[in-house]
Design a protein around this motif. Structure first.
Motif, mmCIF file in Angstrom:
data_model
loop_
_atom_site.group_PDB
_atom_site.id
_atom_site.type_symbol
_atom_site.label_atom_id
_atom_site.label_comp_id
_atom_site.label_asym_id
_atom_site.label_seq_id
_atom_site.Cartn_x
_atom_site.Cartn_y
_atom_site.Cartn_z
ATOM 1 N N GLY A 45 -55.542 -50.312 -35.155
ATOM 2 C CA GLY A 45 -55.411 -48.869 -35.041
ATOM 3 C C GLY A 45 -54.071 -48.402 -35.586
ATOM 4 N N PHE A 46 -53.606 -47.267 -35.075
ATOM 5 C CA PHE A 46 -52.346 -46.713 -35.568
ATOM 6 C C PHE A 46 -51.177 -47.668 -35.339
ATOM 7 N N ALA A 47 -51.101 -48.276 -34.160
ATOM 8 C CA ALA A 47 -49.976 -49.175 -33.866
ATOM 9 C C ALA A 47 -50.039 -50.424 -34.730
ATOM 10 N N GLY A 48 -51.200 -51.071 -34.752
ATOM 11 C CA GLY A 48 -51.313 -52.332 -35.476
ATOM 12 C C GLY A 48 -51.119 -52.186 -36.970
ATOM 13 N N LEU A 49 -51.750 -51.192 -37.575
ATOM 14 C CA LEU A 49 -51.617 -51.001 -39.016
ATOM 15 C C LEU A 49 -50.207 -50.551 -39.394
ATOM 16 N N SER A 50 -49.581 -49.730 -38.533
ATOM 17 C CA SER A 50 -48.201 -49.317 -38.799
ATOM 18 C C SER A 50 -47.256 -50.505 -38.705
ATOM 19 N N ALA A 51 -47.482 -51.363 -37.720
ATOM 20 C CA ALA A 51 -46.661 -52.568 -37.609
ATOM 21 C C ALA A 51 -46.833 -53.451 -38.834
ATOM 22 N N ALA A 52 -48.062 -53.559 -39.321
ATOM 23 C CA ALA A 52 -48.312 -54.395 -40.495
ATOM 24 C C ALA A 52 -47.599 -53.851 -41.728
ATOM 25 N N ARG A 53 -47.669 -52.538 -41.928
ATOM 26 C CA ARG A 53 -46.976 -51.960 -43.090
ATOM 27 C C ARG A 53 -45.465 -52.161 -42.971
ATOM 28 N N ARG A 79 -61.215 -41.704 -33.038
ATOM 29 C CA ARG A 79 -61.888 -40.864 -32.056
ATOM 30 C C ARG A 79 -61.002 -39.758 -31.504
ATOM 31 N N ASN A 80 -59.796 -39.591 -32.034
ATOM 32 C CA ASN A 80 -58.906 -38.547 -31.529
ATOM 33 C C ASN A 80 -59.118 -37.262 -32.321
ATOM 34 N N SER A 81 -58.354 -36.228 -31.990
ATOM 35 C CA SER A 81 -58.526 -34.927 -32.643
ATOM 36 C C SER A 81 -57.728 -34.789 -33.928
ATOM 37 N N GLY A 82 -56.884 -35.781 -34.253
ATOM 38 C CA GLY A 82 -56.193 -35.784 -35.525
ATOM 39 C C GLY A 82 -54.930 -34.952 -35.598
ATOM 40 N N PHE A 83 -54.270 -34.719 -34.458
ATOM 41 C CA PHE A 83 -53.009 -33.975 -34.439
ATOM 42 C C PHE A 83 -51.841 -34.969 -34.431
ATOM 43 N N MET A 84 -50.977 -34.898 -35.435
ATOM 44 C CA MET A 84 -49.711 -35.627 -35.393
ATOM 45 C C MET A 84 -48.644 -34.603 -35.022
ATOM 46 N N ILE A 85 -48.201 -34.641 -33.772
ATOM 47 C CA ILE A 85 -47.385 -33.571 -33.196
ATOM 48 C C ILE A 85 -45.926 -34.005 -33.119
ATOM 49 N N ASP A 86 -45.033 -33.136 -33.593
ATOM 50 C CA ASP A 86 -43.612 -33.449 -33.547
ATOM 51 C C ASP A 86 -42.942 -32.935 -32.276
ATOM 52 N N VAL A 87 -43.242 -31.694 -31.878
ATOM 53 C CA VAL A 87 -42.603 -31.104 -30.699
ATOM 54 C C VAL A 87 -43.345 -31.577 -29.456
ATOM 55 N N PRO A 88 -42.670 -32.184 -28.500
ATOM 56 C CA PRO A 88 -43.362 -32.901 -27.428
ATOM 57 C C PRO A 88 -44.061 -31.998 -26.425
ATOM 58 N N HIS A 89 -45.134 -32.523 -25.873
ATOM 59 C CA HIS A 89 -45.726 -31.956 -24.673
ATOM 60 C C HIS A 89 -46.128 -33.112 -23.786
ATOM 61 N N LEU A 113 -39.864 -39.195 -37.025
ATOM 62 C CA LEU A 113 -39.730 -40.476 -37.717
ATOM 63 C C LEU A 113 -41.112 -41.064 -37.989
ATOM 64 N N ALA A 114 -41.996 -40.995 -36.982
ATOM 65 C CA ALA A 114 -43.363 -41.499 -37.155
ATOM 66 C C ALA A 114 -44.139 -40.665 -38.174
ATOM 67 N N ILE A 115 -43.973 -39.341 -38.126
ATOM 68 C CA ILE A 115 -44.666 -38.472 -39.079
ATOM 69 C C ILE A 115 -44.161 -38.739 -40.496
ATOM 70 N N SER A 116 -42.859 -38.969 -40.653
ATOM 71 C CA SER A 116 -42.311 -39.305 -41.962
ATOM 72 C C SER A 116 -42.892 -40.618 -42.467
ATOM 73 N N THR A 389 -51.788 -40.684 -32.290
ATOM 74 C CA THR A 389 -51.485 -40.778 -33.711
ATOM 75 C C THR A 389 -49.995 -40.994 -33.945
ATOM 76 N N VAL A 390 -49.160 -40.218 -33.267
ATOM 77 C CA VAL A 390 -47.715 -40.295 -33.469
ATOM 78 C C VAL A 390 -47.099 -41.418 -32.647
ATOM 79 N N LYS A 391 -47.393 -41.452 -31.354
ATOM 80 C CA LYS A 391 -46.735 -42.424 -30.478
ATOM 81 C C LYS A 391 -47.123 -43.852 -30.822
ATOM 82 N N SER A 392 -48.389 -44.076 -31.194
ATOM 83 C CA SER A 392 -48.788 -45.430 -31.560
ATOM 84 C C SER A 392 -48.212 -45.839 -32.910
ATOM 85 N N THR A 393 -48.117 -44.889 -33.853
ATOM 86 C CA THR A 393 -47.436 -45.179 -35.109
ATOM 87 C C THR A 393 -45.999 -45.599 -34.847
#
Length: 448
Positions: A45-53, A79-89, A113-116, A389-393
């Protein structure tokens, strides 16, 4: 010898619309035989593929292997809604909140940093504008409570100097085509992705640098001498260092047990339609993305490709420590989503919800990741706290840096967090978490 036997695997219920409309573009390969590697990543997923890159950038000569129990993008990453959010909630609290100024700025910096990093993926691997769209997002309010929450959020953004713009009811109607919303709060830094396309595009770009094996669940993970050995159905992988990018499933590997909340959320996607199928401009602009002012409300998003549009609606949360939900529950919540959709878009009652599905989240009570070297050579990049999307990246990036010995101020800040707090024992956790969720959903009212 350390030995972890994995006795259960997560279950994905329903077909994700994102995955269904995504084109894959490369073959599925399952592990067949015993191999060795320099690095093993469990989870694609986002974490594993980001770690690989990240590892391929740090150690381009090393052999990197990914094992995934499913087919890529058919699990939670698609299966998520596809929002990569910078400002936290803060989803755990049931309120949008920005903490003290220093903590808020640190979290925003990490999210960006993750979005970049993801923007680099999009540029390097040629992802389309429909797959990676830096369009910003809107917190949409449909009630007095929603307007008040947005106003509180606005004041928090002003305090830390974050860009935003208040939208009135007329602007919301022109955007969405709906008179349902009374106001909105736009923030420009979020990126909208087609999550299945993003995951598959990242995996496709990594092929040649990384070996990816799907339909290859890890059934046992053991430490044998200096190496870890992961056994699957038809083979094994041995490597001195392993990164777990499996989110809440890490409990099945023996770590963070009793500290993680397994939450499912639910979504439906309409059939594709053209604007001339309905009278008037009933769904507004070609693309827009709404988070609810009350985070326990409905997330709604419109996408358009080749003159055909779809709307995705996400509502409801349930706590399911079994890591699975039933088809009956997905169908029941889809019926609720039908009513929410019709309330927003009267006159479109004939448009079917073509796909309905459940997706798994992982939260901790104190809103921290399950991160770090949990055993010698075994690293965790898990627990995304509702922003997968963001936190796992970010977790995948940081785990790769930690495992490869690449230091940075960002890694120092990220790893300097407490571990997830303990939950009450069952059945008290189940009763307590589900009761809080249901109360918050009812309180959300018209936002849902």
């Amino acid at each position: 010898m350390t030995r972890h036997v994995i006795k259960r695997l997560p279950v994905d219920t329903g077909v994700s619309g994102w995955e269904a409309i995504s084109e894959r573009g490369f073959p599925v390969t399952a592990l067949d035989g015993d191999i060795t590697a320099d690095w093993l990543i469990i989870g694609g997923g986002f974490a594993g593929l980001s770690a690989a890159r990240r590892l391929s950038q740090h150690r381009p000569q090393d052999k990197i292997v990914i094992l995934d129990a499913r087919e890529l993008a058919k699990g939670p990453a698609g299966r998520n809604s596809g929002f990569m959010i910078d400002v936290p909630h803060n989803l755990s609290s049931g309120e949008y909140s920005v903490a003290d100024e220093g903590s808020a700025k640190t979290e925003i910096r990490h999210n960006r940093l993750a979005i970049s990093f993801a923007a680099g993926v999009a540029a390097e691997f040629g992802l389309s504008g429909e797959t990676f769209d830096p369009s910003g997002k809107v917190n949409a309010a449909a009630s007095d409570r929603g307007l008040a929450l947005n106003d509180n959020y606005r004041r928090s953004l002003e305090k830390i100097g974050e860009a935003h713009r208040v939208l009135d009811a007329g602007e919301m109607r022109r955007m969405t085509g709906s008179t349902y919303y009374r106001g909105g709060l736009f923030t420009p830094g979020a990126v909208m992705i087609q999550p299945a396309d993003y995951i598959r595009g990242l995996a496709r770009g990594l092929r040649g640098k990384v070996s990816i094996y799907e339909h290859s669940p890890v059934l046992e993970l053991s430490r044998e001498g200096r190496n870890w050995k992961a056994r699957s159905n038809r083979g094994s992988v041995s490597a001195p260092k392993v990164i777990l990018g499996v989110n809440g499933h890490i409990e099945s590997f023996g770590h963070f047990r009793g500290r993680l909340m397994h939450i499912f959320t639910y979504a439906s996607m309409t059939a594709a339609y053209s604007h001339n199928e309905f009278g008037g401009d009933v769904t507004g602009a070609d693309r827009w993305a709404l988070l609810p002012a009350d985070p326990m409300g409905a997330t709604v998003r419109k996408i358009t490709s080749n003159g055909r549009s779809r709307i995705v609606i996400r509502t409801r949360f349930t706590y399911n420590p079994s890591l699975k939900v039933s088809e009956r529950r997905v169908s029941g919540i889809a019926a609720e989503q039908r009513r929410s959709f019709d309330a927003r878009f009267p006159g479109m009652e004939s448009l079917p919800l073509e796909y309905s599905w459940a997706g798994a989240l992982c939260l901790s009570r104190n809103h921290v990741p399950a991160f770090g070297e949990v055993e010698e050579g075994l690293f965790s990049a898990c627990c995304e706290n509702g922003l997968g999307t963001v936190k796992s990246t970010l977790a995948g990036m940081m785990a790769a840096d930690l495992a490869a010995g690449v230091g940075s101020p960002e890694l120092d800040q990220y790893r300097n967090q407490p571990e997830p707090s303990r939950l009450p024992p069952e059945p008290f956790a189940w009763l307590g978490v589900n009761s809080v969720i249901r109360f918050q959903e009812l309180r959300a009212g018209r936002e849902g």
